[in-house]
Design a protein around this motif. Sequence first.
Motif, PDB file in Angstrom:
ATOM      1  N   ASP A 295      -1.346  15.242  -0.913  1.00  0.00           N
ATOM      2  CA  ASP A 295      -0.415  13.544  -1.033  1.00  0.00           C
ATOM      3  C   ASP A 295       0.727  13.867  -0.918  1.00  0.00           C
ATOM      4  O   ASP A 295       1.058  13.125  -0.535  1.00  0.00           O
ATOM      5  CB  ASP A 295      -0.685  13.198  -2.287  1.00  0.00           C
ATOM      6  CG  ASP A 295      -2.263  12.483  -2.717  1.00  0.00           C
ATOM      7  OD1 ASP A 295      -2.586  12.028  -1.458  1.00  0.00           O
ATOM      8  OD2 ASP A 295      -2.820  12.212  -3.273  1.00  0.00           O
ATOM      9  N   LYS A 454      -5.178   5.922  -9.520  1.00  0.00           N
ATOM     10  CA  LYS A 454      -3.901   4.855 -10.670  1.00  0.00           C
ATOM     11  C   LYS A 454      -3.942   5.032 -12.182  1.00  0.00           C
ATOM     12  O   LYS A 454      -5.014   4.866 -12.459  1.00  0.00           O
ATOM     13  CB  LYS A 454      -3.691   3.751 -10.784  1.00  0.00           C
ATOM     14  CG  LYS A 454      -2.991   3.080  -9.077  1.00  0.00           C
ATOM     15  CD  LYS A 454      -2.768   1.631  -8.986  1.00  0.00           C
ATOM     16  CE  LYS A 454      -1.730   1.237  -7.176  1.00  0.00           C
ATOM     17  NZ  LYS A 454      -1.679  -0.020  -8.082  1.00  0.00           N
ATOM     18  N   LYS A 458       0.277   3.265 -12.336  1.00  0.00           N
ATOM     19  CA  LYS A 458       1.003   3.773 -11.628  1.00  0.00           C
ATOM     20  C   LYS A 458       0.584   4.686 -11.172  1.00  0.00           C
ATOM     21  O   LYS A 458      -0.350   5.775 -11.056  1.00  0.00           O
ATOM     22  CB  LYS A 458       1.782   4.676 -12.687  1.00  0.00           C
ATOM     23  CG  LYS A 458       3.103   4.439 -12.884  1.00  0.00           C
ATOM     24  CD  LYS A 458       3.783   4.616 -13.844  1.00  0.00           C
ATOM     25  CE  LYS A 458       5.241   3.835 -15.015  1.00  0.00           C
ATOM     26  NZ  LYS A 458       6.365   4.911 -15.414  1.00  0.00           N
ATOM     27  N   ARG A 459       0.797   4.851  -9.598  1.00  0.00           N
ATOM     28  CA  ARG A 459      -0.392   5.931  -8.549  1.00  0.00           C
ATOM     29  C   ARG A 459      -0.195   7.481  -8.747  1.00  0.00           C
ATOM     30  O   ARG A 459       1.028   7.673  -9.402  1.00  0.00           O
ATOM     31  CB  ARG A 459       0.082   5.471  -7.310  1.00  0.00           C
ATOM     32  CG  ARG A 459       0.115   6.168  -5.686  1.00  0.00           C
ATOM     33  CD  ARG A 459      -1.838   6.291  -6.391  1.00  0.00           C
ATOM     34  NE  ARG A 459      -2.119   5.185  -5.857  1.00  0.00           N
ATOM     35  CZ  ARG A 459      -3.388   4.247  -5.577  1.00  0.00           C
ATOM     36  NH1 ARG A 459      -4.906   5.417  -6.480  1.00  0.00           N
ATOM     37  NH2 ARG A 459      -3.710   3.597  -5.025  1.00  0.00           N
ATOM     38  N   SER A 462      -3.423   9.554  -4.448  1.00  0.00           N
ATOM     39  CA  SER A 462      -3.906   8.704  -3.327  1.00  0.00           C
ATOM     40  C   SER A 462      -5.200   7.989  -3.081  1.00  0.00           C
ATOM     41  O   SER A 462      -6.296   9.021  -3.929  1.00  0.00           O
ATOM     42  CB  SER A 462      -3.573   8.849  -2.066  1.00  0.00           C
ATOM     43  OG  SER A 462      -4.548   9.817  -1.449  1.00  0.00           O
ATOM     44  N   GLU A 463      -5.711   7.283  -3.369  1.00  0.00           N
ATOM     45  CA  GLU A 463      -6.513   6.331  -3.044  1.00  0.00           C
ATOM     46  C   GLU A 463      -7.639   6.330  -1.829  1.00  0.00           C
ATOM     47  O   GLU A 463      -9.072   6.872  -2.449  1.00  0.00           O
ATOM     48  CB  GLU A 463      -7.234   4.306  -3.056  1.00  0.00           C
ATOM     49  CG  GLU A 463      -8.042   3.661  -2.792  1.00  0.00           C
ATOM     50  CD  GLU A 463      -8.184   2.151  -2.858  1.00  0.00           C
ATOM     51  OE1 GLU A 463      -8.347   1.428  -2.756  1.00  0.00           O
ATOM     52  OE2 GLU A 463      -6.713   2.189  -2.599  1.00  0.00           O
TER      53      GLU A 463
END
Length: 553
Positions: A295, A454, A458-459, A462-463
């Motif tokens: 990421d 999350k 808050k991230r 990454s998805e």
Amino acid sequence: MRFQNSVLFFFLLFILSVNAQQMEEYAHPWEGKLENSKTFHFTVTIENLGFEDATFKISNDHSIINYPFKKANITQINIPFAENLFFEGTIAPNGKEINGFIKSGLLLYHLKLTKRKNNSFVGIWNVLMVDELKSQKFFLSIENGSDNDYQAYPIFGDNRFTGTWCTNFQKENNKITFNDFKTGLQFKGTLLTNEIQLEIFLGNHLITQVNLIKSTTDWKIGGFSTNNKKSKLSLVEMENLISKDSLPNTHSVLISRNGKLIYENYFDGYDANVPHDMRSSSKSISSAIVGIAQDQSLFKSVEQSIFDFLPAKYQIQKDRIKEKINIQSLLTMSSGLDAIDYGINANPKSPAVEDNYQMANDWTAAVLSAPMINNPNTKANYGSANPYLLGIAMDSLISEPLELFMDQNLFQKLAISNYIIQTDLNGDPYFGGGMYLTPKDMLKFGELYLNKGKWNSKRIISEKWIESSFKNYRVLENTKDKNGYGYLWWHNIYQSNGKSIESIEARGAGGQYIFVVPSLKTVVIITSGNYRNGKTQQPETIFETYILPYLEN
């Protein structure tokens, strides 16, 4: 003159008797009692940070270490406070805390030091993982005694501490020394008639002394009761079976649904504050670190060859097949290396089997020298050498110590501070498993994945990485159930009320499980101590038989 000769005679007799002590005379079980249940509960203090008289201190009921130092870096601290022991950490941007690690033995103990007055910071270090021993009994097994040869194994009456790994057994006259290479504790004993005086050190600094006599009865270790919460839920039968030892060595069960903790119970003396040995279930945390690195664009693609990340001295191992071992193949146990080390399917002769490469002086060379049994990314076989190589790759990408990267980018963001990382021989985090987290913190990690990367809105990851991690790539050929496997995550299907429920799981030896169940918006944590009784998969029975019916009703 006659008096002098007599004195000399008895002195020589004493020296001869000391030198004549043979270790077979001491090859017995020994026992004693620690003076204080909080002997290994240390307060760590950094005083006057930034000033000339800055001091690093470790104490229990007395001062153990008082080490003056100067801080050269504005934000990072590195303090070599004793032989083979150091503290490293970073100061928070607000200046109110220091997050870092004490490196002792094979372990990196995470500490959070909070600012007090006079620019001092204070935190706690539990070298035995527990803040207070439930038993002050201390045992020593001396084995294979012959002349000056022996092995010695210290055992604490509180078995919530996972035990010592002792080595370097030495004897000189009536003195014996050995060390625990896991925790870094040093042991020095004096052999007396029917007694051993054993001192325990941190580096060269005395922690405590215990006097040992020969054991005359069997040792009693563990067996502590817990004031577990009596459930109002339909899990009473499970609790009764655990209390009757019909579901043996179950240490904790936690359930969250829709982000809320709906069940929490501890057994066998465990509680919410004891970091549990996750064994291989921490492989899934290793996967998260790889995802965070991608990421942050620290590497381009999971399709990159492992040799892109290795020093020049290992490039000699590259050939036209091995160069195809890429990050994704390591994440999915599909490197093709003969690295199988799961149960009876392990190849005892392969240099990449965990028990073999961990005995080598160079773990990376041992793993890479293993023969290929499949082409990369074709067939999956469970083996810890695969994620081990991932750790080597990640360490090559990051300028700071890898453990600090892990802390800043994952654990601090999940508000996790009470944890321990096992290292390899170079002192770097071992991605093959062996972290210690509390069950509640394991729950946080599971919820991070359930919420697609999350935490508290808050991230963190990454998805896209979560989706890739949970994908079922291929079957683990060397497992009994032929489980599907993702990026260091297991797949399993359970039956409940005639329905199939899919679970994605982190799993560790002895029964350490994180169940992530997207269809039920649920995370379940079960920790256990079934290391040698064939019940390592008992949490699956608990989950299917007791927890799923409760969740379905």
